[in-house]
Design a protein around this motif. Structure first.
Motif, PDB file in Angstrom:
ATOM      1  N   ALA A 115       0.824  -1.212   0.000  1.00 51.89           N
ATOM      2  CA  ALA A 115       0.000   0.000   0.000  1.00 51.89           C
ATOM      3  C   ALA A 115       0.858   1.263   0.000  1.00 51.89           C
ATOM      4  N   VAL A 116       1.965   1.215   0.755  1.00 51.89           N
ATOM      5  CA  VAL A 116       2.808   2.416   0.839  1.00 51.89           C
ATOM      6  C   VAL A 116       3.398   2.794  -0.523  1.00 51.89           C
ATOM      7  N   PRO A 117       4.044   1.871  -1.251  1.00 50.91           N
ATOM      8  CA  PRO A 117       4.520   2.247  -2.596  1.00 50.91           C
ATOM      9  C   PRO A 117       3.391   2.666  -3.534  1.00 50.91           C
ATOM     10  N   ALA A 118       2.229   2.019  -3.408  1.00 48.83           N
ATOM     11  CA  ALA A 118       1.111   2.387  -4.279  1.00 48.83           C
ATOM     12  C   ALA A 118       0.663   3.820  -4.024  1.00 48.83           C
ATOM     13  N   VAL A 119       0.610   4.202  -2.743  1.00 47.73           N
ATOM     14  CA  VAL A 119       0.228   5.576  -2.407  1.00 47.73           C
ATOM     15  C   VAL A 119       1.261   6.565  -2.930  1.00 47.73           C
ATOM     16  N   LEU A 120       2.550   6.219  -2.763  1.00 47.46           N
ATOM     17  CA  LEU A 120       3.606   7.104  -3.246  1.00 47.46           C
ATOM     18  C   LEU A 120       3.540   7.261  -4.765  1.00 47.46           C
TER      19      LEU A 120
END
Length: 445
Positions: free
Chosen positions: A12-17
């Motif tokens: 989720a973190v890379p996707a948000v970034l």
């Protein structure tokens, strides 16, 4: 199940970034102005303020001043051989940077006001402009001084003259929007404010394109256009439907210049009878039509093949200079173009140059022409003029109506467009015989 949730949390973190980065890219791509004001400029302004001390030191814009400061001085030597130090409050020489106000955003970058230090002049900052641009990673830094003790640095993040979009035409008389300045503002040639212009440039530099833009802008206006085309008429003959008079040789030029001088003298008498200082103070019913004189290949008026042409050149030079000296008040304006404009053409060219406060210098083949056109302006203007690349036709150094110089680029106006404008507005062309009907015959220069 727990392992799957942990994997989702990690992804989720890379996707948000990625989503944020894509959103910022789209924002910058499709609405750069709001992105610049909301995101880009605050970061740049913070970086400029934080780095100002070391940038000023590296560019040689600091001064040594005596200030009270805590310093470390050597004290007694201990038995172990170590030197004990102690702090002492004393006057020391420190590098002081110029005071900087908060940067303010502009359309293509930012500007900031500085307080100069003792002994500094705006020239010190102009000399360091290129170093400042490299230190801050911007396209260019321009320097101006609105009043003594203040210097304004104008930074452009990227070259605004790479592409120049057409702007709406000016609706004011004798005012033509011909391009865009490096500040993002329209490049306007206003003959009412700056009556006489010199336009220098080599072949394929954009000099003729600028003349086309002027013809397109002036064609729908109630003015008379007069052409001097010393290339045998190949430049201005296609625009003849909108020209009240056209001279294609030096002999014809002498006669036409004599007509212009006679017209000027006739308008002097008209203004004297009406107690007016210029034609614009006359009532509209008796106000004569303004005349814009377009000269192509100015040097051809002054070149002498043998001594038999000396008298003809003298008449031409004297008449053109008289028009430049006295024509503004009587509605006669000059726009002189040439590839080569140098002092070697004679004192007449130098005297004419002194009367032309409007200066435009495209790419030139020799430094003498740039010096002749821009020599009495900021020396940095000469450097910028000589740095114009051949791949950027239409780019020029122009003396602005505010007394400063700017890089500018004219709109691309084809010969077909100018010819169409000349034919479309041919019905507005005043007949030269009607304009000069009251002149005494013969007219002498």
């Amino acid at each position: 199940m727990r392992d799957a949730l942990e994997v989702l949390e990690v992804l989720a973190v890379p996707a948000v970034l990625v989503a944020v980065a894509a959103g910022l890219w789209a924002w910058r791509r499709y609405h750069y102005r709001s992105f610049w004001l909301a995101v880009g400029f605050p970061l740049i302004a913070l970086s400029v303020r934080v780095s100002w001390r070391r940038v000023a030191l590296g560019c040689g814009l600091t001064k040594k001043r005596q200030c009270w400061w805590f310093t470390t001085v050597p004290g007694a030597i201990a038995s172990t051989g170590l030197v004990k130090v102690r702090r002492r409050f004393q006057r020391v020489a420190v590098d002081t940077k110029p005071f900087m106000w908060l940067p303010l955003p502009t359309r293509h970058g930012w500007r900031v006001t500085l307080h100069t230090l003792e002994g500094q002049t705006p020239g010190d900052y102009a000399d360091a402009a290129e170093r400042l641009a490299h230190s801050w990673g911007v396209h260019a830094v321009r320097v101006s001084s609105p009043r003594p003790g203040r210097v304004v640095l104008m930074a452009t993040m990227r070259d605004p003259l790479v592409t120049v979009d057409h702007l709406p035409p000016s609706t004011d008389l004798l005012k033509v929007t011909v391009g865009r300045l490096e500040t993002g503002q329209p490049w306007v040639i206003d003959f009412r404010t700056v009556p006489h212009w010199i336009n220098a440039g080599a072949t394929q530099s954009g000099k003729s394109n600028l003349a086309n833009a002027l013809i397109v802008g002036l064609a729908p206006q109630p003015v008379a256009l007069v052409g001097f085309d010393l290339k045998g008429g190949v430049e201005f003959t296609p625009y003849a439907p909108r020209l009240s008079a056209l001279a294609t040789s030096r002999t014809e030029s002498v006669d036409l210049l004599c007509d212009l001088v006679g017209l000027m003298i006739d308008r002097m008498g008209l203004c004297r009878q009406a107690s007016a200082r210029n034609i614009w103070q006359l009532p509209p019913a008796i106000r004569p039509v303004p005349v814009v004189v377009l000269v192509d290949e100015l040097a051809e008026l002054y070149l002498m093949a043998d001594k038999s042409e000396k008298e003809e050149i003298a008449k031409t030079s004297t008449a053109l200079l008289r028009v430049a000296q006295l024509g503004r008040a009587f509605g006669i304006y000059l726009f002189c173009c040439g590839q080569r404009i140098g002092s070697d053409l004679g004192p007449g060219v130098t005297a004419l140059r002194a009367q032309c406060s409007g200066r435009i210098c495209h790419r030139v083949n020799d430094p003498e022409t740039a010096t002749m056109t821009l020599g009495d302006l900021d020396p940095a203007a000469l450097i910028s003029a000589r740095a114009i690349a051949a791949e950027t036709p239409g780019v020029a150094i122009v003396a602005g109506q505010d007394g400063q110089w700017y890089r500018a680029r004219s709109f691309y106006v084809t010969e077909a467009t100018a010819e169409h404008a000349a034919r479309t507005h041919a019905h507005l062309t005043p007949a030269w015989d009607e304009i000069t009907t009251h002149l005494p015959q013969p007219v002498t220069a």
